[in-house]
Write an enzyme that holds these catalytic residues in place. Structure first.
Site, mmCIF file in Angstrom:
data_model
loop_
_atom_site.group_PDB
_atom_site.id
_atom_site.type_symbol
_atom_site.label_atom_id
_atom_site.label_comp_id
_atom_site.label_asym_id
_atom_site.label_seq_id
_atom_site.Cartn_x
_atom_site.Cartn_y
_atom_site.Cartn_z
ATOM 1 N N GLN A 176 -4.702 -1.361 9.604
ATOM 2 C CA GLN A 176 -4.663 -2.690 8.982
ATOM 3 C C GLN A 176 -5.279 -3.729 9.928
ATOM 4 O O GLN A 176 -4.942 -3.778 11.110
ATOM 5 C CB GLN A 176 -3.202 -3.055 8.639
ATOM 6 C CG GLN A 176 -3.042 -4.346 7.853
ATOM 7 C CD GLN A 176 -3.650 -4.293 6.456
ATOM 8 O OE1 GLN A 176 -3.732 -3.236 5.833
ATOM 9 N NE2 GLN A 176 -4.093 -5.437 5.965
ATOM 10 N N ASP B 100 -11.154 3.043 4.194
ATOM 11 C CA ASP B 100 -11.552 1.631 4.091
ATOM 12 C C ASP B 100 -13.075 1.480 3.977
ATOM 13 O O ASP B 100 -13.563 0.394 3.646
ATOM 14 C CB ASP B 100 -11.108 0.858 5.347
ATOM 15 C CG ASP B 100 -9.799 0.119 5.148
ATOM 16 O OD1 ASP B 100 -9.580 -0.382 4.034
ATOM 17 O OD2 ASP B 100 -9.026 0.022 6.114
ATOM 18 N N LYS C 267 0.845 -1.199 0.000
ATOM 19 C CA LYS C 267 0.000 0.000 0.000
ATOM 20 C C LYS C 267 0.883 1.253 0.000
ATOM 21 O O LYS C 267 0.629 2.208 -0.740
ATOM 22 C CB LYS C 267 -0.928 -0.010 1.233
ATOM 23 C CG LYS C 267 -2.047 -1.043 1.114
ATOM 24 C CD LYS C 267 -2.867 -1.220 2.391
ATOM 25 C CE LYS C 267 -3.890 -2.337 2.204
ATOM 26 N NZ LYS C 267 -4.706 -2.627 3.387
HETATM 27 N N1 GUN Z 1 -7.174 -6.660 6.124
HETATM 28 C C1 GUN Z 1 -7.594 -7.402 5.077
HETATM 29 N N2 GUN Z 1 -8.205 -6.619 4.155
HETATM 30 C C2 GUN Z 1 -8.168 -5.369 4.642
HETATM 31 C C3 GUN Z 1 -8.632 -4.118 4.149
HETATM 32 O O1 GUN Z 1 -9.226 -4.004 3.075
HETATM 33 N N3 GUN Z 1 -8.382 -3.055 4.943
HETATM 34 C C4 GUN Z 1 -7.760 -3.159 6.145
HETATM 35 N N4 GUN Z 1 -7.591 -2.041 6.866
HETATM 36 N N5 GUN Z 1 -7.325 -4.292 6.625
HETATM 37 C C5 GUN Z 1 -7.528 -5.393 5.880
#
Ligand code: GUN
Length: 288
Positions: free
Chosen positions: A97, A120, A53
Site C-alpha cells: 500500500q 497493482d 481490500k
Molecule cells: N495508494 C493509493 N492508490 C493505491 C493503489 O492503487 N495501490 C496501492 N498499492 N497503493 C495505493
C-alpha cells in the site's frame, strides 16, 4: 439528465465473475488464489483502503495475507519480506500500500515485486508492457475506469479524451489504455494552462487531479462522458466535512454520463484488484 453510472453495481458483477474464476482455480489446485497485502506505518486513509481490500478478498474466495509493519521498518526489512513473498507458491499477488513512510524508497520496493505477482501493475516491466500494448498486469484504477467507460462507449476510435492528472497510478496508465483504443488523448494536469478550454472539446473526461470540484459545468461539452477519480475530504464552514470528487457533478446534468463520488470508481478499483489477483494466479499456473 446525465446517467449516473453505478460503480458499486458494476463492481459487484465483476466480483461475482472473479469469485467464480477463483473457485475454479481452487478446484484445480486445492487452494484459493492468494493475495499478500503489505501496510507499513499507520496512515489512516491507507488503513481504510487495506481493510476494504481484505474484506473484498473474502467475498471473492481469495485468500488474503495481511502484513502490518511498524512505521520504523527499514528498507532492508521490507525488501526481505517481498523476497519471501515472491518465493511463496501460495502467494499469487503482492500489494504494497502506498504511500510508504518517507524514509522508504517506493521505486526500489515496487521494483522488487515479481512482475507476475504485481497486481497493482506498478512494476517497470508491467508499465512497459502497458505502454507497448503487450499484455502484463494493468493498474487497478485505470482498469476500473475503462470498464466504467465501456458501459457507455463501444467504439473509442477518434474520440477526444482528456485526462486530468499525470500520476503513475492513474493519469499515465489510463492515458495509455485510451490510446490503445485509438482515442485521441490529451494528458493534462494541474499546471496546464486554460484547462477548461481543453476539457470543453472532450468526448471523454477522466478527472484524476485530486482537486475537489475542479471540473465545473462549463468545462464539459453536452453529451460528454465524465469519470471522476478524485476523492477528497473537504472541511466545511460549519465545522463538518464532506467527501468530494474532482467534478462538480451537480453542474453536469448536460453530460451523457457521470460517475458519482463515492460509489463510482472506488468500488471498481478494489474489484479490479481481485480480478488481477486471479489473473496473476492463472499466469503462475500457465508458467508452471
Ligand atoms: N495508494 C493509493 N492508490 C493505491 C493503489 O492503487 N495501490 C496501492 N498499492 N497503493 C495505493
Amino acid at each position: 439528465m446525465a446517467e449516473i453510472i453505478d460503480g458499486k453495481a458494476l463492481a459487484a458483477q465483476l466480483t461475482e465473475r472473479t469469485a467464480a474464476e477463483a473457485a475454479a482455480f481452487a478446484a484445480r489446485h486445492g487452494a484459493a488464489p492468494g493475495l499478500a497485502v503489505v501496510l507499513v506505518g499507520e496512515d489512516p486513509a491507507s488503513e481504510i483502503y487495506v481493510r476494504r481490500k481484505i474484506a473484498q478478498c473474502r467475498k471473492a474466495g481469495i485468500n488474503s495475507l495481511e502484513y502490518r509493519l511498524p512505521g520504523a521498518t527499514s528498507q532492508a526489512e521490507l525488501l526481505g519480506l517481498i523476497h519471501q513473498l515472491n518465493a511463496r507458491a501460495d502467494v499469487h499477488g503482492i500489494l504494497v500500500q502506498l504511500p510508504l513512510p518517507r524514509h522508504l524508497d517506493d521505486a526500489e520496493v515496487l521494483d522488487a515485486i515479481h512482475p507476475l505477482k504485481d497486481v497493482d501493475g506498478f512494476h517497470p516491466v508491467n508499465v512497459g508492457r502497458l505502454s507497448t500494448g503487450t499484455g502484463g498486469l494493468v493498474p487497478c484504477t485505470p482498469l476500473g475506469v475503462m470498464m466504467i467507460l465501456d458501459t457507455v462507449i463501444s467504439d473509442y476510435r477518434g474520440l477526444e479524451a482528456v485526462v486530468i492528472g499525470k500520476s503513475n497510478i492513474v493519469g499515465k496508465p489510463v492515458s495509455m489504455l485510451l490510446l490503445e483504443r485509438e482515442a485521441t488523448v490529451t494528458v493534462t494536469h494541474i499546471e496546464t494552462r486554460d484547462l477548461h478550454d481543453i476539457t470543453r472539446k472532450a468526448d471523454i473526461i477522466v478527472a484524476a487531479a485530486g482537486a475537489p470540484h475542479l471540473v465545473k459545468g462549463y468545462w464539459v461539452k453536452p453529451g460528454a462522458v465524465v469519470v471522476d477519480v478524485g476523492i477528497s475530504r473537504v472541511a466545511l464552514a460549519d465545522g463538518s466535512t464532506e467527501i468530494r470528487g474532482d467534478c462538480a457533478t451537480q453542474e453536469l446534468g448536460h453530460a451523457r454520463a457521470v460517475t458519482p463520488v463515492p460509489g463510482g470508481v472506488g468500488p471498481m478499483t478494489i474489484a479490479c484488484l481481485l480480478a488481477n489477483t486471479v489473473r496473476a494466479a492463472e499466469l503462475a499456473e500457465q508458467a508452471g
